[in-house]
Design a protein around this motif. Structure first.
Motif, PDB file in Angstrom:
ATOM      1  N   SER A   1       2.367   7.754  11.211  1.00  0.00           N
ATOM      2  CA  SER A   1       3.435   8.625  10.727  1.00  0.00           C
ATOM      3  C   SER A   1       3.945   8.010   9.438  1.00  0.00           C
ATOM      4  O   SER A   1       4.333   6.848   9.425  1.00  0.00           O
ATOM      5  CB  SER A   1       4.597   8.677  11.712  1.00  0.00           C
ATOM      6  OG  SER A   1       4.249   9.310  12.896  1.00  0.00           O
ATOM      7  N   VAL A   2       3.925   8.780   8.386  1.00  0.00           N
ATOM      8  CA  VAL A   2       4.402   8.281   7.094  1.00  0.00           C
ATOM      9  C   VAL A   2       5.186   9.377   6.393  1.00  0.00           C
ATOM     10  O   VAL A   2       5.139  10.538   6.780  1.00  0.00           O
ATOM     11  CB  VAL A   2       3.239   7.819   6.184  1.00  0.00           C
ATOM     12  CG1 VAL A   2       2.442   6.699   6.814  1.00  0.00           C
ATOM     13  CG2 VAL A   2       2.328   8.975   5.824  1.00  0.00           C
ATOM     14  N   VAL A   3       5.895   8.986   5.364  1.00  0.00           N
ATOM     15  CA  VAL A   3       6.518   9.949   4.469  1.00  0.00           C
ATOM     16  C   VAL A   3       5.686   9.940   3.193  1.00  0.00           C
ATOM     17  O   VAL A   3       5.562   8.916   2.526  1.00  0.00           O
ATOM     18  CB  VAL A   3       7.993   9.586   4.180  1.00  0.00           C
ATOM     19  CG1 VAL A   3       8.579  10.545   3.162  1.00  0.00           C
ATOM     20  CG2 VAL A   3       8.812   9.596   5.459  1.00  0.00           C
ATOM     21  N   ASP A   4       5.080  11.085   2.892  1.00  0.00           N
ATOM     22  CA  ASP A   4       4.297  11.219   1.663  1.00  0.00           C
ATOM     23  C   ASP A   4       5.251  11.462   0.504  1.00  0.00           C
ATOM     24  O   ASP A   4       6.137  12.318   0.598  1.00  0.00           O
ATOM     25  CB  ASP A   4       3.328  12.398   1.765  1.00  0.00           C
ATOM     26  CG  ASP A   4       2.224  12.178   2.789  1.00  0.00           C
ATOM     27  OD1 ASP A   4       1.813  11.017   2.966  1.00  0.00           O
ATOM     28  OD2 ASP A   4       1.778  13.158   3.399  1.00  0.00           O
ATOM     29  N   ILE A   5       5.087  10.718  -0.564  1.00  0.00           N
ATOM     30  CA  ILE A   5       5.881  10.918  -1.776  1.00  0.00           C
ATOM     31  C   ILE A   5       4.934  11.389  -2.866  1.00  0.00           C
ATOM     32  O   ILE A   5       3.954  10.713  -3.190  1.00  0.00           O
ATOM     33  CB  ILE A   5       6.595   9.618  -2.200  1.00  0.00           C
ATOM     34  CG1 ILE A   5       7.513   9.135  -1.078  1.00  0.00           C
ATOM     35  CG2 ILE A   5       7.375   9.838  -3.493  1.00  0.00           C
ATOM     36  CD1 ILE A   5       8.115   7.777  -1.329  1.00  0.00           C
ATOM     37  N   ILE A   6       5.219  12.569  -3.409  1.00  0.00           N
ATOM     38  CA  ILE A   6       4.359  13.179  -4.410  1.00  0.00           C
ATOM     39  C   ILE A   6       5.128  13.269  -5.716  1.00  0.00           C
ATOM     40  O   ILE A   6       6.226  13.824  -5.758  1.00  0.00           O
ATOM     41  CB  ILE A   6       3.901  14.578  -3.960  1.00  0.00           C
ATOM     42  CG1 ILE A   6       3.133  14.445  -2.641  1.00  0.00           C
ATOM     43  CG2 ILE A   6       3.045  15.249  -5.031  1.00  0.00           C
ATOM     44  CD1 ILE A   6       3.044  15.710  -1.854  1.00  0.00           C
ATOM     45  N   ALA A   7       4.585  12.692  -6.769  1.00  0.00           N
ATOM     46  CA  ALA A   7       5.213  12.728  -8.094  1.00  0.00           C
ATOM     47  C   ALA A   7       4.313  13.510  -9.042  1.00  0.00           C
ATOM     48  O   ALA A   7       3.108  13.264  -9.108  1.00  0.00           O
ATOM     49  CB  ALA A   7       5.428  11.316  -8.613  1.00  0.00           C
ATOM     50  N   LYS A   8       4.910  14.464  -9.739  1.00  0.00           N
ATOM     51  CA  LYS A   8       4.173  15.284 -10.704  1.00  0.00           C
ATOM     52  C   LYS A   8       4.972  15.354 -11.999  1.00  0.00           C
ATOM     53  O   LYS A   8       6.203  15.348 -11.970  1.00  0.00           O
ATOM     54  CB  LYS A   8       3.993  16.709 -10.177  1.00  0.00           C
ATOM     55  CG  LYS A   8       3.146  16.810  -8.929  1.00  0.00           C
ATOM     56  CD  LYS A   8       3.025  18.254  -8.495  1.00  0.00           C
ATOM     57  CE  LYS A   8       2.191  18.363  -7.235  1.00  0.00           C
ATOM     58  NZ  LYS A   8       2.068  19.748  -6.779  1.00  0.00           N
TER      59      LYS A   8
ATOM     60  N   ILE B   1       8.941  15.337 -11.393  1.00  0.00           N
ATOM     61  CA  ILE B   1       9.542  15.855 -10.172  1.00  0.00           C
ATOM     62  C   ILE B   1       8.899  15.127  -8.998  1.00  0.00           C
ATOM     63  O   ILE B   1       7.669  15.026  -8.921  1.00  0.00           O
ATOM     64  CB  ILE B   1       9.297  17.370 -10.044  1.00  0.00           C
ATOM     65  CG1 ILE B   1       9.890  18.115 -11.239  1.00  0.00           C
ATOM     66  CG2 ILE B   1       9.857  17.903  -8.739  1.00  0.00           C
ATOM     67  CD1 ILE B   1       9.456  19.559 -11.345  1.00  0.00           C
ATOM     68  N   CYS B   2       9.723  14.618  -8.078  1.00  0.00           N
ATOM     69  CA  CYS B   2       9.224  13.965  -6.869  1.00  0.00           C
ATOM     70  C   CYS B   2       9.598  14.805  -5.655  1.00  0.00           C
ATOM     71  O   CYS B   2      10.679  15.382  -5.601  1.00  0.00           O
ATOM     72  CB  CYS B   2       9.823  12.569  -6.710  1.00  0.00           C
ATOM     73  SG  CYS B   2       9.225  11.392  -7.925  1.00  0.00           S
ATOM     74  N   SER B   3       8.701  14.849  -4.710  1.00  0.00           N
ATOM     75  CA  SER B   3       8.995  15.522  -3.447  1.00  0.00           C
ATOM     76  C   SER B   3       8.487  14.647  -2.306  1.00  0.00           C
ATOM     77  O   SER B   3       7.601  13.817  -2.488  1.00  0.00           O
ATOM     78  CB  SER B   3       8.353  16.911  -3.400  1.00  0.00           C
ATOM     79  OG  SER B   3       6.949  16.812  -3.478  1.00  0.00           O
ATOM     80  N   GLU B   4       9.083  14.823  -1.148  1.00  0.00           N
ATOM     81  CA  GLU B   4       8.695  14.071   0.046  1.00  0.00           C
ATOM     82  C   GLU B   4       8.337  15.055   1.146  1.00  0.00           C
ATOM     83  O   GLU B   4       8.929  16.125   1.261  1.00  0.00           O
ATOM     84  CB  GLU B   4       9.836  13.178   0.525  1.00  0.00           C
ATOM     85  CG  GLU B   4      10.205  12.077  -0.425  1.00  0.00           C
ATOM     86  CD  GLU B   4      11.291  11.169   0.125  1.00  0.00           C
ATOM     87  OE1 GLU B   4      11.738  11.358   1.271  1.00  0.00           O
ATOM     88  OE2 GLU B   4      11.692  10.251  -0.609  1.00  0.00           O
ATOM     89  N   SER B   5       7.351  14.670   1.953  1.00  0.00           N
ATOM     90  CA  SER B   5       7.000  15.471   3.121  1.00  0.00           C
ATOM     91  C   SER B   5       6.496  14.535   4.216  1.00  0.00           C
ATOM     92  O   SER B   5       6.039  13.430   3.952  1.00  0.00           O
ATOM     93  CB  SER B   5       5.943  16.520   2.772  1.00  0.00           C
ATOM     94  OG  SER B   5       4.749  15.904   2.343  1.00  0.00           O
ATOM     95  N   ASP B   6       6.621  14.990   5.448  1.00  0.00           N
ATOM     96  CA  ASP B   6       6.130  14.210   6.582  1.00  0.00           C
ATOM     97  C   ASP B   6       4.612  14.196   6.541  1.00  0.00           C
ATOM     98  O   ASP B   6       3.979  15.207   6.231  1.00  0.00           O
ATOM     99  CB  ASP B   6       6.601  14.817   7.899  1.00  0.00           C
ATOM    100  CG  ASP B   6       8.110  14.784   8.042  1.00  0.00           C
ATOM    101  OD1 ASP B   6       8.756  13.982   7.339  1.00  0.00           O
ATOM    102  OD2 ASP B   6       8.644  15.547   8.861  1.00  0.00           O
TER     103      ASP B   6
END
Length: 86
Positions: free
Chosen positions: A25-32, A48-53
């Motif tokens: 189980s992790v928190v994905d951090i996506i930066a674009k 822009i950064c977003s997080e998702s499970d």
């Protein structure tokens, strides 16, 4: 680092589980980069950064649940704010 084991709420206490999932189980951090912005090399750029499970085990348990199963999910997670958000 402290870690803890948890069984996910994806498992229903009132029904028996046919599937047990053990995994990450992790928190994905996506930066674009911001849209329509030229990227400048060797410096900071607006983005822009977003997080998702995420995590393979967590993702599999979620898909099984969406398909109508009631998986029991076990994972080791940290004791920080992101772990609590999972």
């Amino acid at each position: 680092a402290n870690s803890r084991m948890f069984s996910s709420a994806l498992s229903s206490a009132s029904s028996s589980s046919d599937v047990v999932v053990m995994g990450g189980s992790v928190v994905d951090i996506i930066a674009k980069p911001k849209p329509n912005q030229e990227l400048l090399m060797n410096t900071s750029n607006p983005g822009i950064c977003s997080e998702s499970d995420g995590g393979v085990g967590r993702n599999i348990a979620e898909v099984l649940y969406r398909l109508g199963a009631f998986p029991t999910f076990y994972s080791a997670v940290g004791d920080d704010a992101r772990a609590k958000s999972l």
